[in-house]
Design an enzyme around this catalytic site. Structure first.
Site, PDB file in Angstrom:
ATOM      1  N   ASP A  33       0.844  -1.317   0.102  1.00  0.00           N
ATOM      2  CA  ASP A  33      -0.025   0.157  -0.236  1.00  0.00           C
ATOM      3  C   ASP A  33       0.924   1.292  -0.034  1.00  0.00           C
ATOM      4  O   ASP A  33       1.652   1.645   0.908  1.00  0.00           O
ATOM      5  CB  ASP A  33      -0.661   0.020   1.295  1.00  0.00           C
ATOM      6  CG  ASP A  33      -1.814   1.155   1.248  1.00  0.00           C
ATOM      7  OD1 ASP A  33      -1.758   1.861   0.336  1.00  0.00           O
ATOM      8  OD2 ASP A  33      -2.613   1.211   1.987  1.00  0.00           O
TER       9      ASP A  33
ATOM     10  N   ASP B 201      -2.785   2.548  -6.097  1.00  0.00           N
ATOM     11  CA  ASP B 201      -2.086   2.485  -5.205  1.00  0.00           C
ATOM     12  C   ASP B 201      -1.734   1.323  -4.136  1.00  0.00           C
ATOM     13  O   ASP B 201      -1.165   1.175  -3.327  1.00  0.00           O
ATOM     14  CB  ASP B 201      -2.075   3.913  -4.188  1.00  0.00           C
ATOM     15  CG  ASP B 201      -3.263   3.884  -3.452  1.00  0.00           C
ATOM     16  OD1 ASP B 201      -4.221   3.000  -3.664  1.00  0.00           O
ATOM     17  OD2 ASP B 201      -3.191   4.539  -2.301  1.00  0.00           O
ATOM     18  N   GLU B 202      -2.318   0.205  -4.644  1.00  0.00           N
ATOM     19  CA  GLU B 202      -2.250  -0.942  -3.815  1.00  0.00           C
ATOM     20  C   GLU B 202      -2.208  -2.294  -4.807  1.00  0.00           C
ATOM     21  O   GLU B 202      -2.782  -2.178  -5.791  1.00  0.00           O
ATOM     22  CB  GLU B 202      -3.563  -1.204  -3.273  1.00  0.00           C
ATOM     23  CG  GLU B 202      -3.957  -0.101  -1.944  1.00  0.00           C
ATOM     24  CD  GLU B 202      -5.003  -0.470  -1.290  1.00  0.00           C
ATOM     25  OE1 GLU B 202      -5.256  -0.269  -0.009  1.00  0.00           O
ATOM     26  OE2 GLU B 202      -6.267  -0.901  -1.763  1.00  0.00           O
TER      27      GLU B 202
END
Length: 488
Positions: A30, A125-126
């Site tokens: 993350d 973003d993960e």
């Protein structure tokens, strides 16, 4: 192999789970304060400084991201620019650059895949990686996580910090990544549960949104330990589907299959209006641009839309939303015609709202407390347009629709497909209706929803991602799957 009995409403589909919920099977990455971190990466002078990312260059807009340095001042997502400047006078304000965030996403995913295969892209973003049996030991898995962090630091840059979670299920790995930010590395061993997370609020568990939280609370489940001790059939009843049972097993560390990918329900865009577009005519031009963008995405995904909803916000408050239904199509001319036909009635309704809500000044010089209504100048705040009623095939022939009309619709939709191809290649402004010429909307509503990474073609209005940055989309299967399939 452990088989979960699925004979009570899961459409006859058995759920196979690993027999032991132990070992580190998943590594979840993350990236912290992602948008703000990309700005700090691209502008080294911003590193270590408070940074705010906004959708527009406007003092009235609110933050869509804040760096951790800004968060120390109480600045979070939604904080207005004016309030942020008051809390932190030296804060750096940057308008969002969504094409750059997607470009950086692909760079980061390529770097991670130098160390581990990516199992699933979960958002911009993960991502989650699956560890092999030789990497399942805690120390080996931790070493792999540190290797990824060093690779990002060395090959991408120090500003792109990430938190990594390690666990036996993707749900627990995601939860672990949330426990230490920024730049954390957290391991959750199932043998430590539920005691390890006994004090964790239920809303901090990925997948427990407001609706599920309210259902749990009504059922007397208010702590992590109570949730952990639920019987699987009780969880199924609270969720009102087998997903509750699946969620409970994932929380206990079992490696469960992904949920069935939901069918796409709508395609649309929204826009906060700048000063010059807050009039009826200005908002209409923006709405048309958003509609053309949504229609291009509709054709790109192969869907046909049978309905459209337009929503407008009135400044300082008030809104109206109107739905239009029509024969399913991909033809932008149909959408534009519907918008044109219903625009004036929507504006009249908004003006009535403004008139009813606005009271000004005393009625006479003696101040008797009586007020008169005055019609204020209409000021619009935002526009949303989305296409829905989606289907993946053209409508069936209709006895009441002339064959020539259907053929014309098909021909015009094909023309728009050709226009889409030209605009993807040369930029969105290559071919457009004359009324839209010269319109500068800065990304035209293409924003990164954190559950969806836009295709490169969606950035044609800023020259196309590949043409602008040199970055190409990664074609790995995990990148083509809807992130909504992620089970957390």
């Amino acid at each position: 192999m452990f088989i979960l009995d699925d004979s009570h409403g899961a459409e006859g589909e058995g759920l196979a789970l690993a027999s032991h919920a132990s070992g580190m099977r998943f590594l979840f990455v993350d990236f912290n304060a992602y948008f703000a971190s990309v700005e700090q990466h691209d502008e080294p002078v911003l590193r270590g400084r408070p940074v705010l990312v906004t959708p527009l260059e406007s003092e009235h807009s609110g933050a869509i991201a804040a760096s951790y340095e800004a968060k120390k001042y109480g600045i979070t997502r939604g904080t207005t620019v004016r309030e942020a400047r008051r809390l932190c006078p030296g804060i750096a304000i940057r308008p969002a650059r969504h094409d750059r965030y997607v470009s950086m996403h692909h760079e980061l995913m390529r770097e991670i895949e130098r160390h581990l295969p990516i199992h699933r892209i979960c958002s911009v973003d993960e991502c989650v990686c699956r560890l092999n049996p030789e990497e399942a030991g805690v120390e080996v898995a931790r070493a792999k996580a540190l290797e990824i962090k060093r690779g990002i630091y060395k090959n991408i840059g120090p500003a792109m910090r990430c938190s990594i979670g390690l666990a036996s299920s993707s749900l627990l790995a995601k939860l672990a990544s949330d426990l230490q930010k920024p730049d954390g590395l957290t391991v959750i061993e199932t043998s430590s549960l539920p005691e390890r997370l006994a004090d964790l609020p239920l809303r901090a568990i990925p997948g427990v949104g407001a609706g599920i939280f309210n259902r749990l609370e009504r059922s007397g489940v208010t702590t992590f330990t109570q949730l952990w001790n639920l019987q699987p059939k009780r969880a199924r009843a609270i969720w009102n589907s087998v997903n509750g049972e699946k969620f409970l097993y994932a929380l206990k560390g079992y490696d469960i299959p992904d949920l069935t990918e939901p069918k796409k329900g709508m395609i649309g865009h929204s826009r906060v209006l700048s000063g010059e577009h807050r009039t009826s005519q200005g908002a209409r031009i923006v709405a048309r641009a958003l509609l053309l963008k949504a229609a291009s995405r509709l054709r790109h995904t192969g869907y046909y839309a049978g309905a459209m909803t337009v929503s407008m916000k009135l400044y300082p408050n008030g809104r109206i939303s109107h739905e239009m239904r029509f024969r399913a199509t991909q033809n932008s001319w149909v959408f534009l015609k519907e918008l044109s036909a219903h625009w004036r009635p929507m504006i009249r309704a908004l003006m009535r709202q403004a008139e009813q809500s606005k009271l000004r000044g005393p009625a006479n010089d003696h101040g008797q407390g009586r007020y008169r209504r005055q019609v204020p100048a209409l000021s619009l705040k935002g526009v949303t347009v989305y296409l829905h009623g989606l289907r993946d095939s053209p409508p069936d022939p209709d006895l009441f629709v002339p064959k020539a009309q259907d053929q014309r619709d098909v021909t015009e939709a094909m023309l728009w497909n050709r226009i889409d191809a030209l605009n993807r290649r040369y930029g969105m402004t290559t071919v457009m209706p004359a009324s839209q010429y010269g319109l500068d909307l800065n990304y035209l509503g293409v924003k990164i929803a954190f559950s969806r990474v836009p295709d490169t073609s969606e950035f044609a209005d800023v020259g196309g991602l590949e043409r602008k940055t040199g970055a190409k989309e990664m074609r790995h299967e995990s990148r083509r799957r809807n992130p909504a399939k992620a089970f957390y």
